[in-house]
Design a protein around this motif. Structure first.
Motif, PDB file in Angstrom:
ATOM      1  N   TRP A 157      20.338  35.004  23.697  1.00 16.80           N
ATOM      2  CA  TRP A 157      21.299  33.906  23.526  1.00 16.80           C
ATOM      3  C   TRP A 157      20.785  32.791  22.625  1.00 16.80           C
ATOM      4  N   PHE A 158      19.518  32.804  22.283  1.00 14.51           N
ATOM      5  CA  PHE A 158      18.891  31.699  21.550  1.00 14.51           C
ATOM      6  C   PHE A 158      19.167  31.797  20.050  1.00 14.51           C
ATOM      7  N   VAL A 159      19.694  30.709  19.490  1.00  9.28           N
ATOM      8  CA  VAL A 159      19.876  30.583  18.039  1.00  9.28           C
ATOM      9  C   VAL A 159      18.810  29.611  17.541  1.00  9.28           C
ATOM     10  N   PRO A 160      17.795  30.085  16.833  1.00  8.14           N
ATOM     11  CA  PRO A 160      16.682  29.213  16.439  1.00  8.14           C
ATOM     12  C   PRO A 160      17.134  28.096  15.494  1.00  8.14           C
ATOM     13  N   PRO A 161      16.612  26.895  15.682  1.00  9.95           N
ATOM     14  CA  PRO A 161      16.909  25.815  14.741  1.00  9.95           C
ATOM     15  C   PRO A 161      16.082  25.984  13.468  1.00  9.95           C
ATOM     16  N   PRO A 162      16.544  25.443  12.352  1.00 12.28           N
ATOM     17  CA  PRO A 162      15.737  25.514  11.123  1.00 12.28           C
ATOM     18  C   PRO A 162      14.550  24.558  11.229  1.00 12.28           C
ATOM     19  N   LEU A 163      13.355  25.082  11.116  1.00 13.90           N
ATOM     20  CA  LEU A 163      12.150  24.265  11.213  1.00 13.90           C
ATOM     21  C   LEU A 163      11.243  24.406   9.995  1.00 13.90           C
ATOM     22  N   LEU A 164      11.164  25.621   9.456  1.00 13.34           N
ATOM     23  CA  LEU A 164      10.225  25.885   8.359  1.00 13.34           C
ATOM     24  C   LEU A 164      10.689  27.098   7.587  1.00 13.34           C
ATOM     25  N   ASP A 165      10.725  26.979   6.253  1.00 10.68           N
ATOM     26  CA  ASP A 165      10.959  28.154   5.412  1.00 10.68           C
ATOM     27  C   ASP A 165      10.090  28.035   4.161  1.00 10.68           C
ATOM     28  N   SER A 166      10.354  28.821   3.150  1.00  7.19           N
ATOM     29  CA  SER A 166       9.492  28.852   1.965  1.00  7.19           C
ATOM     30  C   SER A 166       9.545  27.557   1.161  1.00  7.19           C
ATOM     31  N   GLU A 167      10.574  26.736   1.373  1.00 10.38           N
ATOM     32  CA  GLU A 167      10.717  25.493   0.616  1.00 10.38           C
ATOM     33  C   GLU A 167      10.670  24.239   1.473  1.00 10.38           C
ATOM     34  N   ARG A 168      11.129  24.333   2.712  1.00 12.26           N
ATOM     35  CA  ARG A 168      11.343  23.130   3.515  1.00 12.26           C
ATOM     36  C   ARG A 168      10.589  23.170   4.835  1.00 12.26           C
ATOM     37  N   GLU A 169      10.196  21.967   5.299  1.00 11.55           N
ATOM     38  CA  GLU A 169       9.696  21.830   6.661  1.00 11.55           C
ATOM     39  C   GLU A 169      10.320  20.597   7.289  1.00 11.55           C
ATOM     40  N   SER A 170      10.768  20.757   8.513  1.00 12.94           N
ATOM     41  CA  SER A 170      11.431  19.696   9.250  1.00 12.94           C
ATOM     42  C   SER A 170      10.458  18.568   9.610  1.00 12.94           C
ATOM     43  N   SER A 171      11.029  17.441   9.999  1.00 12.03           N
ATOM     44  CA  SER A 171      10.229  16.348  10.572  1.00 12.03           C
ATOM     45  C   SER A 171      10.216  16.446  12.095  1.00 12.03           C
ATOM     46  N   TYR A 172      10.881  17.483  12.636  1.00  5.71           N
ATOM     47  CA  TYR A 172      10.891  17.742  14.073  1.00  5.71           C
ATOM     48  C   TYR A 172      11.410  16.532  14.864  1.00  5.71           C
ATOM     49  N   HIS A 173      12.418  15.889  14.305  1.00  3.70           N
ATOM     50  CA  HIS A 173      12.992  14.728  14.997  1.00  3.70           C
ATOM     51  C   HIS A 173      13.750  15.148  16.255  1.00  3.70           C
ATOM     52  N   LEU A 174      14.549  16.199  16.138  1.00  7.47           N
ATOM     53  CA  LEU A 174      15.277  16.740  17.281  1.00  7.47           C
ATOM     54  C   LEU A 174      14.917  18.202  17.470  1.00  7.47           C
ATOM     55  N   PHE A 175      15.137  18.708  18.678  1.00  5.79           N
ATOM     56  CA  PHE A 175      15.127  20.147  18.873  1.00  5.79           C
ATOM     57  C   PHE A 175      16.551  20.557  19.213  1.00  5.79           C
ATOM     58  N   PRO A 176      17.325  20.984  18.197  1.00  3.34           N
ATOM     59  CA  PRO A 176      18.733  21.326  18.421  1.00  3.34           C
ATOM     60  C   PRO A 176      18.890  22.762  18.925  1.00  3.34           C
ATOM     61  N   LEU A 177      18.766  22.921  20.230  1.00  2.32           N
ATOM     62  CA  LEU A 177      18.973  24.227  20.852  1.00  2.32           C
ATOM     63  C   LEU A 177      20.437  24.638  20.692  1.00  2.32           C
ATOM     64  N   ARG A 178      20.668  25.890  20.274  1.00  2.00           N
ATOM     65  CA  ARG A 178      22.023  26.426  20.245  1.00  2.00           C
ATOM     66  C   ARG A 178      22.070  27.698  21.085  1.00  2.00           C
ATOM     67  N   VAL A 179      23.148  27.807  21.862  1.00  2.00           N
ATOM     68  CA  VAL A 179      23.325  28.943  22.761  1.00  2.00           C
ATOM     69  C   VAL A 179      24.426  29.833  22.200  1.00  2.00           C
ATOM     70  N   ARG A 180      24.065  31.063  21.884  1.00  2.00           N
ATOM     71  CA  ARG A 180      25.008  32.008  21.273  1.00  2.00           C
ATOM     72  C   ARG A 180      26.165  32.325  22.224  1.00  2.00           C
ATOM     73  N   ASP A 181      27.371  32.357  21.658  1.00  2.00           N
ATOM     74  CA  ASP A 181      28.591  32.768  22.383  1.00  2.00           C
ATOM     75  C   ASP A 181      28.931  31.877  23.573  1.00  2.00           C
ATOM     76  N   ILE A 182      28.527  30.623  23.521  1.00  2.00           N
ATOM     77  CA  ILE A 182      28.888  29.684  24.574  1.00  2.00           C
ATOM     78  C   ILE A 182      30.091  28.860  24.109  1.00  2.00           C
ATOM     79  N   THR A 183      30.886  28.394  25.040  1.00  2.00           N
ATOM     80  CA  THR A 183      31.995  27.502  24.700  1.00  2.00           C
ATOM     81  C   THR A 183      31.535  26.052  24.825  1.00  2.00           C
ATOM     82  N   GLU A 184      32.335  25.137  24.277  1.00  2.00           N
ATOM     83  CA  GLU A 184      32.020  23.720  24.418  1.00  2.00           C
ATOM     84  C   GLU A 184      31.929  23.330  25.895  1.00  2.00           C
TER      85      GLU A 184
END
Length: 414
Positions: A297-324
């Motif tokens: 169910w876990f949708v990973p937040p963007p934290l690090l890729d080949s060009e960018r790295e986050s400042s880790y201000h928030l941890f935006p957890l997303r739950v797959r297939d959940i309703t509001e």
């Protein structure tokens, strides 16, 4: 156990810095603000830094500085805090909202489609600390077919010769892009030092300039410092330094200067940021990720890729297939366990004011999709390993319970 969402980091160094300011007998704009501006130059590698009393007031000032006015348009993402659009309205212009990508950031394709002859600026928002795709955004504003549509009406617009690219970096102090501070990838980057930010001054913000060579940066810095102090030629501290007390008001400015008592808090924090505060945030974010990625169910937040790295201000957890509604039940479960979670953000078209002036969330389906399944978890340097583990196990239990309920409802409905 009680775990707040985002308490400010106040250690002895912060207390000592504030007490030093109080003992100095100078608490409004003065030497501490100047020191903080110098620290921001070191951290961001920018050409100039101007501290102000909030992100919002800084954004209003910079739009006015560029000559944005009634009849103009500024492109903003629908998925952001209200200030991103309110600053445009305060400048007299129209916010043109566009949808976001799955990484929460403004969709460059939607941006290009939204550009008209009235477009004067783009306000790109680094959500949760993750930088926007500034490569594509810069390509767009510098494309000949776009620059031909740009009609300069002020001296600054004529100097730039194109749409102004502003980074709403309220979340992204310390983020990197292509190996350098992300702040360098926009014409203007505006940071927030609000109480919940990675670096705080209780309330405050900082404008970083990375304008092209057509601009005299030292001259712009001097002008903007005056602009933030009612258009006054001399601030109060300067007048106490044995120079002439006389001053003048040379244009209609704003009163948005940062006081030293606030800068003192930020100074103590920024001097610990790269070596202590930011690495701890990064460690917590990766601990969350490494545990939650074991679940489908876990949708990973963007934290690090080949060009960018986050400042880790928030941890935006997303739950797959959940309703509001299901997401809200998960948050309620966490609250019942003493864990304060949040949501970033309610898309602006869902807010009463923006609905009243014609914006509709149906026009921004991906903004709603990201919002409906997002839960911002506690992430700050004071969290202990025991507290982090407590958050993790309760998130897992909350999601498990909610998904079980959802399956049961679907089974009964069939």
């Amino acid at each position: 156990m009680k775990i707040p969402f985002s308490p400010p980091f106040v250690d002895q160094a912060v207390i000592d810095s504030v007490m030093d300011t109080l003992h100095s007998k100078w608490i409004t704009t003065g030497p501490k603000v100047k020191e903080l501006e110098q620290e921001m130059l070191k951290l961001t590698g920018s050409k100039a830094a101007i501290c102000v009393n909030s992100w919002t007031s800084g954004a209003i000032m910079m739009l006015k500085w560029f000559g944005v006015k009634e009849g103009d348009e500024v492109i903003v993402p629908a998925y952001s805090y209200c200030a991103t659009a309110l600053c445009v309205l305060h400048a007299g212009a129209k916010p043109v909202m566009v949808d976001v990508l799955d990484d929460f950031t403004i969709d460059p394709i939607k941006v290009r489609q939204a550009i008209t002859e009235r477009t004067k600026a783009i306000l790109a928002v680094d959500i949760a600390g993750w930088p926007c795709n500034y490569t594509l955004l810069n390509t767009i504003v510098k494309d000949s077919s776009v620059t031909m549509m740009f009609y300069p009406e002020t001296e600054n617009q004529l100097k730039l010769g194109r749409i102004l690219l502003i980074s709403d970096a309220a979340h992204s102090i310390g983020a990197t892009y292509q190996g350098v501070p992300a702040a360098q990838k926009s014409d203007i980057t505006i940071f927030s030092f609000h109480a919940v930010k990675n670096i705080t001054t209780a309330e405050g913000g900082c404008i970083c300039l990375n304008l092209p060579d057509a601009f005299d940066i030292e001259k712009e810095y001097t002008f903007l410092k005056m602009y933030s102090l009612n258009g006054q030629t001399k601030d109060a501290f300067t007048k106490t330094m044995g120079t002439c007390w006389k001053y003048d008001i040379i244009f209609n400015g704003l009163k948005i200067n940062m006081p030293d008592i606030c800068a003192a808090i930020g100074l103590a924090q920024i001097r610990q940021y790269k070596d202590l505060l930011l690495p701890v945030r990064k460690k917590i974010a990766h601990k969350y990720c490494n545990t939650f990625r074991l679940f489908s169910w876990f949708v990973p937040p963007p934290l690090l890729d080949s060009e960018r790295e986050s400042s880790y201000h928030l941890f935006p957890l997303r739950v797959r297939d959940i309703t509001e509604e299901g997401r809200d039940q998960i948050i309620n479960y966490l609250i019942s366990k003493g864990i304060t979670a949040n949501v970033h953000f309610i898309p602006m078209p869902m807010l009463t004011y923006f609905k009243s002036i014609g914006y509709q969330i149906e026009d921004y389906p991906n903004s709603y999709k990201q919002y409906a399944c997002e839960i911002s978890l506690p992430i700050y340097p004071q969290l202990t390993n025991v507290e982090i583990d407590y958050v993790i196990i309760n998130v897992i239990n909350a999601v498990k319970e909610q998904l079980y309920r959802s399956k049961k409802v679907l089974k009964n409905a069939s």
